[in-house]
Design a protein around this motif. Structure first.
Motif, PDB file in Angstrom:
ATOM      1  N   PRO A  55      30.467  -0.757  83.620  1.00  0.00           N
ATOM      2  CA  PRO A  55      30.502   0.711  83.648  1.00  0.00           C
ATOM      3  C   PRO A  55      29.122   1.293  83.325  1.00  0.00           C
ATOM      4  N   PRO A  56      28.841   2.502  83.790  1.00  0.00           N
ATOM      5  CA  PRO A  56      27.535   3.103  83.509  1.00  0.00           C
ATOM      6  C   PRO A  56      27.377   3.421  82.018  1.00  0.00           C
ATOM      7  N   ASN A  57      26.146   3.324  81.559  1.00  0.00           N
ATOM      8  CA  ASN A  57      25.764   3.649  80.175  1.00  0.00           C
ATOM      9  C   ASN A  57      26.458   2.790  79.140  1.00  0.00           C
ATOM     10  N   ILE A  58      26.734   1.541  79.479  1.00  0.00           N
ATOM     11  CA  ILE A  58      27.308   0.585  78.534  1.00  0.00           C
ATOM     12  C   ILE A  58      26.454  -0.670  78.557  1.00  0.00           C
ATOM     13  N   LEU A  59      26.158  -1.190  77.379  1.00  0.00           N
ATOM     14  CA  LEU A  59      25.404  -2.431  77.247  1.00  0.00           C
ATOM     15  C   LEU A  59      26.400  -3.557  77.010  1.00  0.00           C
ATOM     16  N   VAL A  60      26.421  -4.534  77.901  1.00  0.00           N
ATOM     17  CA  VAL A  60      27.331  -5.669  77.798  1.00  0.00           C
ATOM     18  C   VAL A  60      26.560  -6.831  77.195  1.00  0.00           C
ATOM     19  N   ILE A  61      27.198  -7.513  76.238  1.00  0.00           N
ATOM     20  CA  ILE A  61      26.593  -8.695  75.617  1.00  0.00           C
ATOM     21  C   ILE A  61      27.498  -9.873  75.931  1.00  0.00           C
ATOM     22  N   ASP A  62      26.960 -10.888  76.631  1.00  0.00           N
ATOM     23  CA  ASP A  62      27.794 -12.046  76.967  1.00  0.00           C
ATOM     24  C   ASP A  62      27.865 -13.009  75.786  1.00  0.00           C
ATOM     25  N   ALA A  63      28.588 -14.106  75.956  1.00  0.00           N
ATOM     26  CA  ALA A  63      28.822 -15.049  74.864  1.00  0.00           C
ATOM     27  C   ALA A  63      27.550 -15.720  74.372  1.00  0.00           C
ATOM     28  N   THR A  64      26.514 -15.768  75.230  1.00  0.00           N
ATOM     29  CA  THR A  64      25.258 -16.395  74.828  1.00  0.00           C
ATOM     30  C   THR A  64      24.324 -15.418  74.124  1.00  0.00           C
ATOM     31  N   GLY A  65      24.671 -14.123  74.134  1.00  0.00           N
ATOM     32  CA  GLY A  65      23.838 -13.119  73.485  1.00  0.00           C
ATOM     33  C   GLY A  65      22.940 -12.361  74.441  1.00  0.00           C
ATOM     34  N   GLN A  66      23.030 -12.653  75.741  1.00  0.00           N
ATOM     35  CA  GLN A  66      22.222 -11.934  76.723  1.00  0.00           C
ATOM     36  C   GLN A  66      22.788 -10.532  76.913  1.00  0.00           C
ATOM     37  N   THR A  67      21.905  -9.536  76.940  1.00  0.00           N
ATOM     38  CA  THR A  67      22.336  -8.148  77.107  1.00  0.00           C
ATOM     39  C   THR A  67      22.133  -7.718  78.556  1.00  0.00           C
ATOM     40  N   LEU A  68      23.177  -7.088  79.104  1.00  0.00           N
ATOM     41  CA  LEU A  68      23.160  -6.654  80.501  1.00  0.00           C
ATOM     42  C   LEU A  68      23.584  -5.201  80.569  1.00  0.00           C
ATOM     43  N   SER A  69      23.004  -4.497  81.508  1.00  0.00           N
ATOM     44  CA  SER A  69      23.453  -3.137  81.780  1.00  0.00           C
ATOM     45  C   SER A  69      23.872  -3.072  83.246  1.00  0.00           C
ATOM     46  N   GLN A  70      24.161  -1.895  83.707  1.00  0.00           N
ATOM     47  CA  GLN A  70      24.566  -1.708  85.093  1.00  0.00           C
ATOM     48  C   GLN A  70      23.458  -2.136  86.057  1.00  0.00           C
ATOM     49  N   HIS A  71      22.218  -2.087  85.592  1.00  0.00           N
ATOM     50  CA  HIS A  71      21.065  -2.400  86.438  1.00  0.00           C
ATOM     51  C   HIS A  71      20.558  -3.834  86.251  1.00  0.00           C
ATOM     52  N   GLY A  72      21.279  -4.666  85.502  1.00  0.00           N
ATOM     53  CA  GLY A  72      20.880  -6.048  85.294  1.00  0.00           C
ATOM     54  C   GLY A  72      20.498  -6.298  83.847  1.00  0.00           C
ATOM     55  N   PRO A  73      19.832  -7.434  83.586  1.00  0.00           N
ATOM     56  CA  PRO A  73      19.434  -7.755  82.212  1.00  0.00           C
ATOM     57  C   PRO A  73      18.520  -6.670  81.638  1.00  0.00           C
ATOM     58  N   MET A  74      18.801  -6.290  80.380  1.00  0.00           N
ATOM     59  CA  MET A  74      18.040  -5.203  79.762  1.00  0.00           C
ATOM     60  C   MET A  74      18.060  -5.394  78.248  1.00  0.00           C
ATOM     61  N   ASP A  75      16.912  -5.208  77.605  1.00  0.00           N
ATOM     62  CA  ASP A  75      16.885  -5.317  76.150  1.00  0.00           C
ATOM     63  C   ASP A  75      17.306  -3.988  75.509  1.00  0.00           C
ATOM     64  N   ALA A  76      17.469  -3.996  74.186  1.00  0.00           N
ATOM     65  CA  ALA A  76      18.003  -2.832  73.469  1.00  0.00           C
ATOM     66  C   ALA A  76      17.108  -1.608  73.597  1.00  0.00           C
ATOM     67  N   ALA A  77      15.795  -1.781  73.477  1.00  0.00           N
ATOM     68  CA  ALA A  77      14.881  -0.635  73.545  1.00  0.00           C
ATOM     69  C   ALA A  77      14.904   0.016  74.916  1.00  0.00           C
ATOM     70  N   ALA A  78      14.925  -0.787  75.970  1.00  0.00           N
ATOM     71  CA  ALA A  78      14.966  -0.243  77.326  1.00  0.00           C
ATOM     72  C   ALA A  78      16.299   0.444  77.599  1.00  0.00           C
ATOM     73  N   PHE A  79      17.383  -0.095  77.022  1.00  0.00           N
ATOM     74  CA  PHE A  79      18.690   0.516  77.213  1.00  0.00           C
ATOM     75  C   PHE A  79      18.749   1.900  76.570  1.00  0.00           C
ATOM     76  N   VAL A  80      18.261   2.009  75.345  1.00  0.00           N
ATOM     77  CA  VAL A  80      18.278   3.307  74.650  1.00  0.00           C
ATOM     78  C   VAL A  80      17.363   4.295  75.370  1.00  0.00           C
ATOM     79  N   ALA A  81      16.230   3.828  75.867  1.00  0.00           N
ATOM     80  CA  ALA A  81      15.319   4.715  76.591  1.00  0.00           C
ATOM     81  C   ALA A  81      15.929   5.199  77.903  1.00  0.00           C
TER      82      ALA A  81
END
Length: 128
Positions: A55-81
């Motif tokens: 879904p838009p504007n949601i950060l998904v964290i998989d079981a390995t700890g990788q963070t993904l957004s609607q646009h692909g892999p994204m770190d926390a700072a880029a997601f908040v920005a």
């Protein structure tokens, strides 16, 4: 000389409130019995191989700890920005159920340090 007249007091409005609450109770009791339950022997269709969209504007964290957004892999700072103005600094996170709590807390701290006012966890609603 006349005796003083006593004025009648207005009736208490609580009787009306009690009537309304009683009618609502009856309505919900009737409405709950109208809809029959789903038979237990019915099994619903399952879709295999369906890739769920993030879904838009949601950060998904998989079981390995990788963070993904609607646009692909994204770190926390880029997601908040990248959060839109109407999100008002609220970071919504959808973690995998197998993600260790330490990694979830680390991501939540990173989001707060990146400028998120609030971190909300999105969960799955079950019918059990």
């Amino acid at each position: 000389m006349r005796a003083p007249r006593f004025q009648r007091k207005k009736p208490e409005p609580t009787i009306t409130l009690i009537n309304v609450v009683f009618l609502m109770l009856i309505f919900f009791l009737v409405a709950g019995t109208i809809a029959p339950p789903v038979p237990t022997e019915v099994r619903l269709v399952q879709v295999a191989g369906n890739k769920a969209a993030i879904p838009p504007n949601i950060l998904v964290i998989d079981a390995t700890g990788q963070t993904l957004s609607q646009h692909g892999p994204m770190d926390a700072a880029a997601f908040v920005a990248a959060l839109p103005a109407d999100a008002a600094g609220i970071a919504r996170v959808m973690p995998d159920r197998d993600l260790p709590a330490k990694q979830l807390i680390a991501v939540a701290r990173a989001l707060r340090q990146a400028g998120a006012r609030e971190v909300r966890l999105m969960t799955e609603r079950t019918t059990e």
